[in-house]
Motif scaffolding. Structure first.
Motif, PDB file in Angstrom:
ATOM      1  N   ASP A  51       0.864  -1.169   0.000  1.00 52.60           N
ATOM      2  CA  ASP A  51       0.000   0.000   0.000  1.00 52.60           C
ATOM      3  C   ASP A  51       0.910   1.232   0.000  1.00 52.60           C
ATOM      4  O   ASP A  51       1.992   1.199   0.599  1.00 52.60           O
ATOM      5  CB  ASP A  51      -0.874  -0.034   1.266  1.00 52.60           C
ATOM      6  N   TRP A  52       0.467   2.299  -0.654  1.00 54.72           N
ATOM      7  CA  TRP A  52       1.292   3.501  -0.729  1.00 54.72           C
ATOM      8  C   TRP A  52       0.414   4.737  -0.740  1.00 54.72           C
ATOM      9  O   TRP A  52      -0.777   4.657  -1.055  1.00 54.72           O
ATOM     10  CB  TRP A  52       2.187   3.464  -1.967  1.00 54.72           C
ATOM     11  N   TYR A  53       1.014   5.858  -0.369  1.00 50.88           N
ATOM     12  CA  TYR A  53       0.307   7.135  -0.302  1.00 50.88           C
ATOM     13  C   TYR A  53       0.881   8.003  -1.423  1.00 50.88           C
ATOM     14  O   TYR A  53       1.985   8.517  -1.286  1.00 50.88           O
ATOM     15  CB  TYR A  53       0.555   7.759   1.068  1.00 50.88           C
ATOM     16  N   PHE A 122       5.670   2.868   2.899  1.00 57.59           N
ATOM     17  CA  PHE A 122       4.904   1.739   2.367  1.00 57.59           C
ATOM     18  C   PHE A 122       4.270   1.002   3.536  1.00 57.59           C
ATOM     19  O   PHE A 122       4.778   1.030   4.662  1.00 57.59           O
ATOM     20  CB  PHE A 122       5.821   0.746   1.631  1.00 57.59           C
ATOM     21  N   TRP A 123       3.201   0.291   3.216  1.00 62.19           N
ATOM     22  CA  TRP A 123       2.582  -0.628   4.172  1.00 62.19           C
ATOM     23  C   TRP A 123       2.443  -1.959   3.437  1.00 62.19           C
ATOM     24  O   TRP A 123       1.762  -2.056   2.410  1.00 62.19           O
ATOM     25  CB  TRP A 123       1.213  -0.097   4.616  1.00 62.19           C
ATOM     26  N   LYS A 124       3.102  -2.968   3.992  1.00 62.96           N
ATOM     27  CA  LYS A 124       3.321  -4.222   3.255  1.00 62.96           C
ATOM     28  C   LYS A 124       2.475  -5.334   3.874  1.00 62.96           C
ATOM     29  O   LYS A 124       2.554  -5.574   5.075  1.00 62.96           O
ATOM     30  CB  LYS A 124       4.814  -4.546   3.382  1.00 62.96           C
ATOM     31  N   ARG A 125       1.700  -5.997   3.036  1.00 66.98           N
ATOM     32  CA  ARG A 125       0.865  -7.115   3.504  1.00 66.98           C
ATOM     33  C   ARG A 125       1.298  -8.384   2.771  1.00 66.98           C
ATOM     34  O   ARG A 125       1.361  -8.399   1.544  1.00 66.98           O
ATOM     35  CB  ARG A 125      -0.607  -6.819   3.245  1.00 66.98           C
ATOM     36  N   TRP A 134      -0.083  -7.959   7.981  1.00 68.05           N
ATOM     37  CA  TRP A 134       0.670  -6.740   7.744  1.00 68.05           C
ATOM     38  C   TRP A 134       2.045  -6.887   8.380  1.00 68.05           C
ATOM     39  O   TRP A 134       2.163  -7.448   9.480  1.00 68.05           O
ATOM     40  CB  TRP A 134      -0.051  -5.537   8.324  1.00 68.05           C
TER      41      TRP A 134
ATOM     42  N   PHE B   7      -4.454   4.318   5.392  1.00 67.54           N
ATOM     43  CA  PHE B   7      -3.494   3.426   4.724  1.00 67.54           C
ATOM     44  C   PHE B   7      -3.075   2.286   5.645  1.00 67.54           C
ATOM     45  O   PHE B   7      -3.078   2.420   6.876  1.00 67.54           O
ATOM     46  CB  PHE B   7      -2.245   4.213   4.294  1.00 67.54           C
ATOM     47  N   GLY B   8      -2.667   1.187   5.006  1.00 66.53           N
ATOM     48  CA  GLY B   8      -2.116   0.047   5.748  1.00 66.53           C
ATOM     49  C   GLY B   8      -3.162  -0.628   6.620  1.00 66.53           C
ATOM     50  O   GLY B   8      -4.356  -0.668   6.298  1.00 66.53           O
ATOM     51  N   LYS B   9      -2.696  -1.162   7.735  1.00 61.07           N
ATOM     52  CA  LYS B   9      -3.571  -1.918   8.635  1.00 61.07           C
ATOM     53  C   LYS B   9      -4.736  -1.068   9.149  1.00 61.07           C
ATOM     54  O   LYS B   9      -5.845  -1.566   9.366  1.00 61.07           O
ATOM     55  CB  LYS B   9      -2.723  -2.411   9.816  1.00 61.07           C
ATOM     56  N   SER B  11      -6.372   1.110   7.522  1.00 59.98           N
ATOM     57  CA  SER B  11      -7.410   1.101   6.487  1.00 59.98           C
ATOM     58  C   SER B  11      -8.248  -0.171   6.581  1.00 59.98           C
ATOM     59  O   SER B  11      -9.482  -0.138   6.463  1.00 59.98           O
ATOM     60  CB  SER B  11      -6.751   1.211   5.111  1.00 59.98           C
ATOM     61  N   ASP B  12      -7.575  -1.306   6.810  1.00 57.97           N
ATOM     62  CA  ASP B  12      -8.301  -2.578   6.974  1.00 57.97           C
ATOM     63  C   ASP B  12      -9.223  -2.525   8.181  1.00 57.97           C
ATOM     64  O   ASP B  12     -10.372  -2.971   8.136  1.00 57.97           O
ATOM     65  CB  ASP B  12      -7.303  -3.723   7.190  1.00 57.97           C
TER      66      ASP B  12
END
Lengths: 151, 81
Positions: A51-53, A122-125, A134, B7-9, B11-12
């Protein structure tokens, strides 16, 4: 300085050619990171989702590249990073540093990777059969980043 | 209206990518956070320290006053690349 966020494909072979063609540098160091096919427990990983902004993520990559150029005696650097869905085995990150001599190029590439691994926006899943979680920077990632603060 | 992104967790957990919130006089970032995440914080699914924040793409102090045209983002800690 070349910094790109790539939603589609990262081809590190092509990136190396682009970076090195016609260059008069004495040393070029590159690093390519790939998505591992298994997590730390050995469970299969199908893909990562990054995920990115838009805007903030590119700015975080540019800040790291700028900092490397200011800190080390390098002529040029390149930072390419995937976002979105990246399958196991695919290239996820490519960094390159060019310098007159090898030491600065090695250090700049190492520095950029250590900072990208903990500070890039970044947010990595991680996703696989029965696995979806995550990921946050590990203690090792933080220690790698801290190496550069102690100098 | 304030544009609010997740964003990220985070957001979930909230089940949204983006909402808009009406601006009101004196609205601060931490008040907006506490309002948006009131249910999740009450359920102890999130603590304030889990929620990182930016205003107009810059990480911001929680006592900053918000303007009507601001873009606010709430997100979990960066995972890095």
């Amino acid at each position: 300085m070349i910094v790109r966020l790539l939603p589609e494909v990262l081809d590190s072979t092509h990136a190396f050619r682009e970076f090195s063609d016609g260059a008069a540098d004495g040393a070029i160091v590159t690093f390519t990171g790939k998505v591992r096919p298994a997590d730390k427990t050995g469970e299969a990983v199908d893909h990562l989702y990054l995920d990115w902004y838009p805007g903030m993520t590119e700015a975080s990559m540019e800040a790291i590249a700028h900092s490397a150029c200011a800190r080390f005696d390098v002529a040029r650097v390149m930072v390419l990073h995937r976002c979105g869905q990246v399958h196991a085995g695919e290239d996820i990150v490519f960094v390159a540093a060019a310098a007159a001599h090898r030491r600065a190029a090695f250090e700049a590439a190492d520095y950029m990777m250590d900072r990208l691994k903990s500070e890039a926006a970044f947010w990595k899943r991680e996703q696989g059969a029965g696995v979806e979680r995550w990921i946050e920077p590990t203690a090792a990632d933080q220690a790698d980043r801290k190496r550069w603060e102690d100098e | 209206m304030i544009r609010v992104l997740f964003f990220g967790k985070i957001s979930d957990l909230i089940g949204q990518r983006e909402i808009t919130v009406p601006h009101e006089a004196g609205l601060t970032l931490h008040r907006l956070r506490d309002t948006v995440f009131s249910d999740l914080m009450a359920a102890q699914a999130l603590k304030p320290s889990d929620i990182h924040m930016s205003v107009n793409q810059t990480k911001a102090r929680e006592d900053i006053a918000l303007n009507d045209i601001d873009e606010v983002a709430f997100f979990s800690v960066f995972s890095g690349g």
